[in-house]
Write a protein that holds these residues in place. Sequence first.
Motif, short mmCIF file in Angstrom:
data_model
loop_
_atom_site.label_atom_id
_atom_site.label_comp_id
_atom_site.label_asym_id
_atom_site.label_seq_id
_atom_site.Cartn_x
_atom_site.Cartn_y
_atom_site.Cartn_z
N ALA A 241 0.81 -1.22 0.00
CA ALA A 241 0.00 0.00 0.00
C ALA A 241 0.84 1.27 0.00
O ALA A 241 0.31 2.36 -0.16
CB ALA A 241 -0.93 0.00 1.21
N GLY A 242 2.15 1.14 0.21
CA GLY A 242 3.02 2.30 0.24
C GLY A 242 2.83 3.15 1.49
O GLY A 242 2.83 4.38 1.40
N VAL A 243 2.68 2.50 2.64
CA VAL A 243 2.38 3.22 3.87
C VAL A 243 3.31 2.76 5.00
O VAL A 243 3.97 1.73 4.90
CB VAL A 243 0.91 2.99 4.31
CG1 VAL A 243 -0.04 3.63 3.30
CG2 VAL A 243 0.59 1.49 4.45
N VAL A 244 3.34 3.57 6.07
CA VAL A 244 4.09 3.21 7.28
C VAL A 244 3.13 3.26 8.45
O VAL A 244 2.12 3.97 8.44
CB VAL A 244 5.29 4.15 7.51
CG1 VAL A 244 6.30 4.02 6.40
CG2 VAL A 244 4.83 5.59 7.65
N GLN A 245 3.46 2.53 9.49
CA GLN A 245 2.56 2.40 10.63
C GLN A 245 2.56 3.65 11.49
O GLN A 245 3.60 4.23 11.78
CB GLN A 245 2.96 1.18 11.48
CG GLN A 245 1.98 0.87 12.60
CD GLN A 245 2.34 -0.40 13.34
OE1 GLN A 245 3.23 -1.13 12.94
NE2 GLN A 245 1.64 -0.67 14.42
N ALA A 246 1.36 4.05 11.92
CA ALA A 246 1.23 5.12 12.89
C ALA A 246 1.53 4.56 14.28
O ALA A 246 1.34 3.37 14.55
CB ALA A 246 -0.18 5.70 12.85
N GLY A 247 1.99 5.41 15.17
CA GLY A 247 2.37 4.93 16.50
C GLY A 247 1.87 5.84 17.61
O GLY A 247 1.40 6.95 17.35
N PRO A 248 1.97 5.40 18.83
CA PRO A 248 2.51 4.10 19.24
C PRO A 248 1.49 2.99 19.09
O PRO A 248 0.29 3.24 19.01
CB PRO A 248 2.85 4.32 20.72
CG PRO A 248 1.82 5.32 21.17
CD PRO A 248 1.61 6.23 19.99
N THR A 249 1.97 1.75 19.03
CA THR A 249 1.08 0.61 19.04
C THR A 249 0.55 0.42 20.46
O THR A 249 1.07 1.01 21.41
CB THR A 249 1.79 -0.67 18.56
OG1 THR A 249 0.83 -1.68 18.26
CG2 THR A 249 2.77 -1.21 19.59
N GLY A 250 -0.50 -0.37 20.59
CA GLY A 250 -1.08 -0.59 21.92
C GLY A 250 -1.80 -1.91 21.98
O GLY A 250 -2.16 -2.50 20.96
N GLY A 251 -2.01 -2.40 23.19
CA GLY A 251 -2.70 -3.67 23.40
C GLY A 251 -4.19 -3.49 23.18
O GLY A 251 -4.93 -3.15 24.10
N THR A 252 -4.65 -3.76 21.97
CA THR A 252 -6.03 -3.45 21.60
C THR A 252 -6.98 -4.63 21.73
O THR A 252 -8.19 -4.43 21.90
CB THR A 252 -6.08 -2.95 20.14
OG1 THR A 252 -5.44 -3.91 19.29
CG2 THR A 252 -5.40 -1.60 20.01
N TYR A 253 -6.47 -5.86 21.63
CA TYR A 253 -7.35 -7.03 21.73
C TYR A 253 -7.42 -7.48 23.18
O TYR A 253 -6.40 -7.81 23.80
CB TYR A 253 -6.85 -8.17 20.84
CG TYR A 253 -7.72 -9.41 20.94
CD1 TYR A 253 -9.05 -9.38 20.52
CD2 TYR A 253 -7.23 -10.59 21.47
CE1 TYR A 253 -9.86 -10.51 20.62
CE2 TYR A 253 -8.02 -11.72 21.57
CZ TYR A 253 -9.34 -11.67 21.14
OH TYR A 253 -10.14 -12.78 21.26
N LEU A 254 -8.64 -7.52 23.72
CA LEU A 254 -8.84 -7.77 25.15
C LEU A 254 -9.29 -9.19 25.45
O LEU A 254 -9.53 -9.52 26.61
CB LEU A 254 -9.90 -6.79 25.68
CG LEU A 254 -9.74 -5.32 25.28
CD1 LEU A 254 -10.89 -4.50 25.85
CD2 LEU A 254 -8.40 -4.77 25.71
N GLY A 255 -9.40 -10.03 24.43
CA GLY A 255 -10.03 -11.33 24.60
C GLY A 255 -9.26 -12.32 25.44
O GLY A 255 -9.83 -13.34 25.86
N PHE A 256 -7.98 -12.08 25.70
CA PHE A 256 -7.18 -13.00 26.51
C PHE A 256 -7.05 -12.56 27.96
O PHE A 256 -6.26 -13.12 28.71
CB PHE A 256 -5.78 -13.18 25.90
CG PHE A 256 -5.79 -13.90 24.58
CD1 PHE A 256 -6.59 -15.01 24.39
CD2 PHE A 256 -5.00 -13.47 23.53
CE1 PHE A 256 -6.60 -15.69 23.18
CE2 PHE A 256 -4.99 -14.14 22.32
CZ PHE A 256 -5.81 -15.25 22.14
N GLY A 257 -7.82 -11.54 28.36
CA GLY A 257 -7.79 -11.12 29.75
C GLY A 257 -6.85 -9.96 30.01
O GLY A 257 -6.14 -9.47 29.11
N ARG A 258 -6.79 -9.53 31.26
CA ARG A 258 -6.06 -8.33 31.64
C ARG A 258 -4.56 -8.44 31.43
O ARG A 258 -3.87 -7.43 31.19
CB ARG A 258 -6.32 -8.02 33.12
CG ARG A 258 -7.74 -7.56 33.43
CD ARG A 258 -7.94 -7.41 34.93
NE ARG A 258 -9.29 -6.95 35.23
CZ ARG A 258 -9.62 -5.68 35.42
NH1 ARG A 258 -8.68 -4.75 35.35
NH2 ARG A 258 -10.86 -5.33 35.69
#
Length: 294
Positions: A241-258
């Motif tokens: 796509a010719g793009v770079v990742q925006a930051g910062p990354t973060g723990g977005t998926y909560l399905g595995f618990g805290r």
Amino acid sequence: MGNEHPIWTALVRIALVLTIIPLAAGYLGWLHPLGDSLAVGRGYAAGALALLALVAGLSGLQMAAFGSTLLALVTGAQVALAFLWPGPPGVFLLYQKNVWQANAELTALADDIGATRPLAVTLQEVTEPNLALLQALKADYPGQLYCPEGGSGGNAVLTRLPVVPGSETCAPGLAALRIEFAEREVWIVSIHLSWPWPSDQAGHVAQLLPVLAGLDGPVLMAGDFNMVGWANAVRRLAAAAGVVQAGPTGGTYLGFGRLMHLPIDHAFAPDGGRITLRPAFGSDHLGLLAELEP
């Protein structure tokens, strides 16, 4: 200590090897998709290796301790920087959200989108019940593309900006819409990848690469990639796509618990951007508010 307790030092050596092998293999996603699956745990493996290096040093294995510490620092630093380093703020505000197929808080989510007033919204897991969200936002976001799919639902792109007629593009796990922004035409792409190996994420990526490469002009891409941003699968899509990742990354998926929030939702732009996390609002994913730079 090591010379006096040969069984103990042997166990330490084995533990080091069993930690280093999957940590190193996590860089081999280009060779086999198992590498990407192992890359998900890179931060945890680097932390475990650092602790084992300390034990190795106390056990008299000085060279093993030094090498393991160096490897843990190098690999762990990459993950730490991804979580800590903010991207440059951009001029295009985009709201990214995996709605979740059984979301019961659509009104709260619609209110948050209304309050943050993004120029575009990318959504995943849009099922029949979740179409109520699109309808609720229709007045403010008249430009809408919904690409239905079975299973967990389809993808959608919403925008308050003018849409280029005939630009609507649907592919497996992808919805793309071209809009007019700042006297340019820009693609807004919503992505929802399959689960990684042993599921067929690699095959799904191969399907999407020519679609992304065929989009003419700047691309703003966001979605639930079911994969960390430093993995080969995500990097290949970004390159296409010719793009770079925006930051910062973060723990977005909560399905595995805290204790294990996975950073698998991302946003991209030609010149990156800055990410702010938004609440879950009935989903098992946090949202992203991305200031992107087309």
